[in-house]
Design an enzyme around this catalytic site. Structure first.
Site, PDB file in Angstrom:
ATOM      1  N   HIS A 159      -2.873  -4.530   8.475  1.00 52.17           N
ATOM      2  CA  HIS A 159      -2.864  -3.736   7.248  1.00 52.17           C
ATOM      3  C   HIS A 159      -1.509  -3.085   7.107  1.00 52.17           C
ATOM      4  O   HIS A 159      -0.942  -2.600   8.084  1.00 52.17           O
ATOM      5  CB  HIS A 159      -3.942  -2.642   7.312  1.00 52.17           C
ATOM      6  CG  HIS A 159      -3.734  -1.546   6.314  1.00 52.17           C
ATOM      7  ND1 HIS A 159      -3.333  -0.270   6.655  1.00 52.17           N
ATOM      8  CD2 HIS A 159      -3.840  -1.557   4.960  1.00 52.17           C
ATOM      9  CE1 HIS A 159      -3.225   0.466   5.567  1.00 52.17           C
ATOM     10  NE2 HIS A 159      -3.521  -0.275   4.524  1.00 52.17           N
ATOM     11  N   ASN A 161       0.929  -0.695   3.997  1.00 48.31           N
ATOM     12  CA  ASN A 161       0.958  -0.062   2.684  1.00 48.31           C
ATOM     13  C   ASN A 161       2.236   0.765   2.606  1.00 48.31           C
ATOM     14  O   ASN A 161       2.528   1.531   3.515  1.00 48.31           O
ATOM     15  CB  ASN A 161      -0.293   0.824   2.547  1.00 48.31           C
ATOM     16  CG  ASN A 161      -0.207   1.801   1.404  1.00 48.31           C
ATOM     17  OD1 ASN A 161      -0.215   3.015   1.616  1.00 48.31           O
ATOM     18  ND2 ASN A 161      -0.103   1.307   0.194  1.00 48.31           N
ATOM     19  N   TYR A 162       3.036   0.554   1.557  1.00 44.45           N
ATOM     20  CA  TYR A 162       4.227   1.390   1.342  1.00 44.45           C
ATOM     21  C   TYR A 162       4.225   1.867  -0.094  1.00 44.45           C
ATOM     22  O   TYR A 162       3.923   1.087  -1.000  1.00 44.45           O
ATOM     23  CB  TYR A 162       5.508   0.619   1.732  1.00 44.45           C
ATOM     24  CG  TYR A 162       5.542   0.440   3.234  1.00 44.45           C
ATOM     25  CD1 TYR A 162       5.931   1.494   4.061  1.00 44.45           C
ATOM     26  CD2 TYR A 162       5.074  -0.741   3.814  1.00 44.45           C
ATOM     27  CE1 TYR A 162       5.878   1.373   5.443  1.00 44.45           C
ATOM     28  CE2 TYR A 162       5.016  -0.865   5.210  1.00 44.45           C
ATOM     29  CZ  TYR A 162       5.425   0.200   6.007  1.00 44.45           C
ATOM     30  OH  TYR A 162       5.345   0.089   7.373  1.00 44.45           O
ATOM     31  N   ARG A 163       4.483   3.166  -0.283  1.00 45.30           N
ATOM     32  CA  ARG A 163       4.286   3.738  -1.613  1.00 45.30           C
ATOM     33  C   ARG A 163       5.318   4.806  -1.926  1.00 45.30           C
ATOM     34  O   ARG A 163       5.878   5.455  -1.024  1.00 45.30           O
ATOM     35  CB  ARG A 163       2.872   4.313  -1.725  1.00 45.30           C
ATOM     36  CG  ARG A 163       2.541   5.295  -0.609  1.00 45.30           C
ATOM     37  CD  ARG A 163       1.040   5.565  -0.446  1.00 45.30           C
ATOM     38  NE  ARG A 163       0.817   6.536   0.616  1.00 45.30           N
ATOM     39  CZ  ARG A 163       0.595   6.222   1.905  1.00 45.30           C
ATOM     40  NH1 ARG A 163       0.536   4.966   2.288  1.00 45.30           N
ATOM     41  NH2 ARG A 163       0.443   7.176   2.807  1.00 45.30           N
ATOM     42  N   ARG A 315      -8.625  -0.750 -10.799  1.00 37.66           N
ATOM     43  CA  ARG A 315      -9.228  -2.084 -10.730  1.00 37.66           C
ATOM     44  C   ARG A 315      -9.934  -2.209  -9.383  1.00 37.66           C
ATOM     45  O   ARG A 315      -9.301  -2.431  -8.353  1.00 37.66           O
ATOM     46  CB  ARG A 315      -8.127  -3.134 -10.871  1.00 37.66           C
ATOM     47  CG  ARG A 315      -8.646  -4.549 -10.995  1.00 37.66           C
ATOM     48  CD  ARG A 315      -7.508  -5.515 -11.360  1.00 37.66           C
ATOM     49  NE  ARG A 315      -8.011  -6.848 -11.613  1.00 37.66           N
ATOM     50  CZ  ARG A 315      -8.067  -7.811 -10.697  1.00 37.66           C
ATOM     51  NH1 ARG A 315      -7.674  -7.581  -9.468  1.00 37.66           N
ATOM     52  NH2 ARG A 315      -8.535  -9.013 -11.008  1.00 37.66           N
ATOM     53  N   GLU A 317     -11.754  -4.408  -7.949  1.00 41.14           N
ATOM     54  CA  GLU A 317     -11.633  -5.659  -7.195  1.00 41.14           C
ATOM     55  C   GLU A 317     -10.354  -5.666  -6.350  1.00 41.14           C
ATOM     56  O   GLU A 317     -10.328  -6.223  -5.251  1.00 41.14           O
ATOM     57  CB  GLU A 317     -11.660  -6.878  -8.124  1.00 41.14           C
ATOM     58  CG  GLU A 317     -13.035  -7.206  -8.689  1.00 41.14           C
ATOM     59  CD  GLU A 317     -14.009  -7.822  -7.658  1.00 41.14           C
ATOM     60  OE1 GLU A 317     -13.632  -8.004  -6.492  1.00 41.14           O
ATOM     61  OE2 GLU A 317     -15.159  -8.104  -8.060  1.00 41.14           O
TER      62      GLU A 317
END
Lengths: 355, 355
Positions: A159, A161-163, A315, A317
C-alpha cells in the site's frame, strides 16, 4: 548536423510531457498544468499522474512476464476510469483484477477541491494546527493511492499513498499547506530478507533528506496501521507521515518525490523473489484470513477510507478498490505455536526494527 | 394413581429449568436467576439463554437432516464458548462453521454490567432520553444476537438481536430501562413468496401487542440497515426497534417475547423451501459479493459492532462472528439490467411493502 538533430529529438522526447505520458487525460487540462511551473497544485497533479503511470507500467510488466509459459493463464490489464466530481475536480482509477500475478491492484489519483466545514478540515489532519470553528474554509487535495494484492501468498500486499493538501481560511485569508503519505507492506508468509530490503530502501530515501525521518515515520507507520481490537499491526510497516510543511515547500516536495521514487525498488524485487514459489491450500486459506484483517483495518480504522466515504460526491468504487478480491473470517482461528503463521503473528504483535 | 403420577412428572419435566435447559452454564449462577422472579435482569437472562438454546437446536436439526444422503458431506456442530469479563458479566457464544447447510451461524448471548461514561451511555440508545454529561452511571446490558449465513445462495441470511438495558444515574438515583431488538433477512436471490411469509409472520407477532408497531418498526428497520455510501439497504428488512419502555415493563417484555417466538416460524420454512435448490457458479459469486456488502454494513455502520469493539473487555471474536466465512469485492460490479441480480437490487434500492 544529423547527430545534433537526433540528440535534440531524443532530449525533447524524454522530457516532453503530453497526454501519452499518463494513464489518461489529466483532470485539470494539461496546458493549464504546464503553464505555471510555480504552482504546487499543478506540480503535484503532474507528479501523481506520473507516479500512477510508472507504477501501473511496472506492475503490467510483471503481470505480462512469462505469460506464454502456461496457456491456462492469461494476464489481465489495467482498466482505466477517469471521473469528474460535480463539486470540483475528479480522478483517475486504474484497476487490474483477477490477473495472473495480481489478484487485485489499484492505483488511483484524485484532485478534489471546494469548501468544507471546520470538522471535516480537522479530520484531514491527524494532528497539528486547529482551524477556527466558524471559519469559512476552502480546500484543495491531490493524491495518489494504491493497494496491490498479489495472488500468491508468498508475495506481500503493498500500500502507498502520497498527498498534498491546501486549506484556505477565507475569513482572514490565511493559507495552510502540507504533505502526507507513506508506503507499507503486508506479508502473509514472513521473509526477513525481503522485509529488510523493503525497509532499507525506504530508509535510504528518507536519509537523503533528514536523518531523523526514517525512525520517526517508521514508528508512526506501526502506530497508524494498528488493528486496535485485535492488538496487532496490519503488516510489517514502512513509512507513514502527515502534516509535513517543513523545512520549506520545495524541500518537503523533494522528500515526497524521493519516497515515491522508492516505491518500485522497495517492492518489485520482493514480488520477483517470490512470485514463482509454490504454495499450499492452507497457505492460501491463511492469506484469505489475513485479508479479512486487512478489510477490518480499512473499514473500521483507516482515516482516508472513512473521510472518503462521508465526503459528498466521492466515488466509493475508487475508495473501496483497496479491499481484496476475496477475504475470509473464521471464528477463533489461531495459528499453531511455532508455525510459520505464528512467526508472522509475533512480528505483527510486536513490531521489530529491520535496519 | 400411576396416571396422575405420570402427568405430574411430565408437567415437572416440561417446566423445570436446569443447566441442561441451555447451551451452557448460565453467566449468573442458575439458583440466583431462579430465586427472584420479579427482577427483569434475571428474567431476561433466562429468556436469552432459552432463545439461544431454541434457535441452536432448530438450526442443528436442519443441519443434520438427510445428512446420510450424500456421504461426502458431514454436518457440523455448534461450538459452545462460555466466557467471563473481568469488568463484570460474560457471555455464551455458539458458532457452527463450514457446515452442510450453514456456512456460518452464530447465536450469542451476553450479560454485561459496570460503570460507563455518559457518551458511551448515549451511544447505547439510538434516540430518546439524554443523560447528564457529568453523571455517574451504572449500566446493565443483556442480549441475544445472531447471524446465520447459509451456504446455498437460494437461502437468505438471517439476523436477529433482542436486548434489555438498564442505566442508573448514581448521583440522583434515577433509573432508566428499555428494550431493543429486531429480526431482518438478507436474500441473495429474491423469492417474493418467502419475503411475504417472513414479513407476515413478524407482523402477526407485532399485531398481538400494538397495531401500529409493524409499520413503525418495519420502516425503522429499512432506515437502520442502510449502506449509506452505496445508497442501498442491506436486505429486505423486517423489524428494528429501540428504546421500548412502554406501556409498562411487563407488556414491553411480552412484546419482545412474541418477536423472539417468531424467529423460527419466520425463517426456518424459508430455509426448508430453498435448501435443496441447485445453484450455479455465478449464483455463488453473486452471494459472495453481497456478503462483501454485509461486511461493509457491519464494520462501517452497525452501532452494535462499533459499540462492542470499543468497549473494554469485550470479546471481539463473538462480535465479529457476524461476518461471513467468505466475502468478495469486485471493482465496479454491476448486475445486468433485467437479471435476477438486478431484480434483487431494485428492492434493495427501494424498500417495498410486503404485507
Amino acid at each position: 548536423s544529423s547527430l545534433l538533430l537526433s540528440l535534440m529529438l531524443w532530449k525533447s522526447k524524454e522530457t516532453e510531457i503530453n497526454e501519452k505520458s499518463f494513464m489518461s487525460e489529466t483532470i485539470t487540462p494539461l496546458k493549464d498544468l504546464l503553464s505555471d511551473s510555480e504552482s504546487m497544485r499543478k506540480k503535484f497533479e503532474l507528479f501523481v499522474m506520473k507516479v500512477q503511470k510508472d507504477v501501473c507500467h511496472e506492475l503490467q510488466k510483471v503481470e505480462d512476464k512469462d505469460n506464454d509459459i502456461d496457456g491456462n493463464h492469461e494476464s489481465a490489464n489495467f482498466r482505466v476510469d477517469r471521473w469528474t466530481r460535480e463539486e470540483g475536480g475528479g480522478g483517475v482509477s486504474c484497476v487490474l483484477e483477477d490477473g495472473r500475478v495480481f489478484e487485485k491492484a489499484g492505483v488511483n489519483i484524485s484532485v478534489v477541491y471546494g469548501t468544507l466545514g471546520a470538522p471535516a478540515a480537522q479530520q484531514m489532519k491527524s494532528r497539528g494546527k486547529a482551524f477556527k470553528d466558524n471559519a469559512d474554509l476552502k480546500f484543495f487535495a491531490c493524491g495518489v493511492s494504491s493497494v496491490i494484492h498479489p495472488r500468491n501468498p508468498n508475495v506481500p500486499t503493498l500500500h502507498f499513498n502520497y498527498r498534498y493538501f491546501e486549506v484556505q481560511d477565507v475569513t482572514n485569508d490565511e493559507k495552510y499547506w502540507w504533505f502526507g503519505g507513506g508506503t507499507d507492506m503486508t506479508p502473509y508468509i514472513l521473509d526477513e530478507k525481503d522485509v529488510t530490503h523493503f525497509h532499507q530502501t525506504l530508509k535510504n530515501a528518507c536519509d537523503r533528506h533528514n536523518k531523523t525521518y526514517y525512525q520517526k515515520f517508521k514508528k508512526w507507520c506501526d502506530q497508524y496501521f494498528f488493528i486496535n481490537h485485535r492488538n496487532e499491526c496490519r503488516g510489517i510497516g514502512g513509512l507513514f507521515f502527515d502534516d509535513i510543511d517543513h523545512p520549506n515547500q520545495k524541500e518537503a516536495f523533494d522528500f515526497v518525490k524521493s519516497c515515491a521514487d522508492a516505491i518500485i525498488p522497495c517492492y518489485i524485487p520482493v514480488v520477483n523473489n517470490n512470485v514463482n514459489k509454490g504454495y499450499s491450500y492452507s497457505d492460501r486459506q491463511w492469506q484469505l484470513l489475513r485479508r479479512g484483517r486487512y478489510v477490518e483495518f480499512n473499514l473500521i480504522y483507516d482515516r482516508g477510507t472513512k473521510f472518503g466515504l462521508v465526503t459528498p460526491g466521492s466515488r466509493y468504487e475508487s475508495i473501496l478498490m483497496s479491499l481484496p478480491l476475496v477475504a475470509k473470517w473464521q471464528y477463533c482461528h489461531s495459528p499453531e505455536p511455532g508455525s510459520k503463521e505464528d512467526r508472522l503473528m509475533q512480528v505483527l504483535k510486536k513490531p521489530r526494527e529491520w535496519v
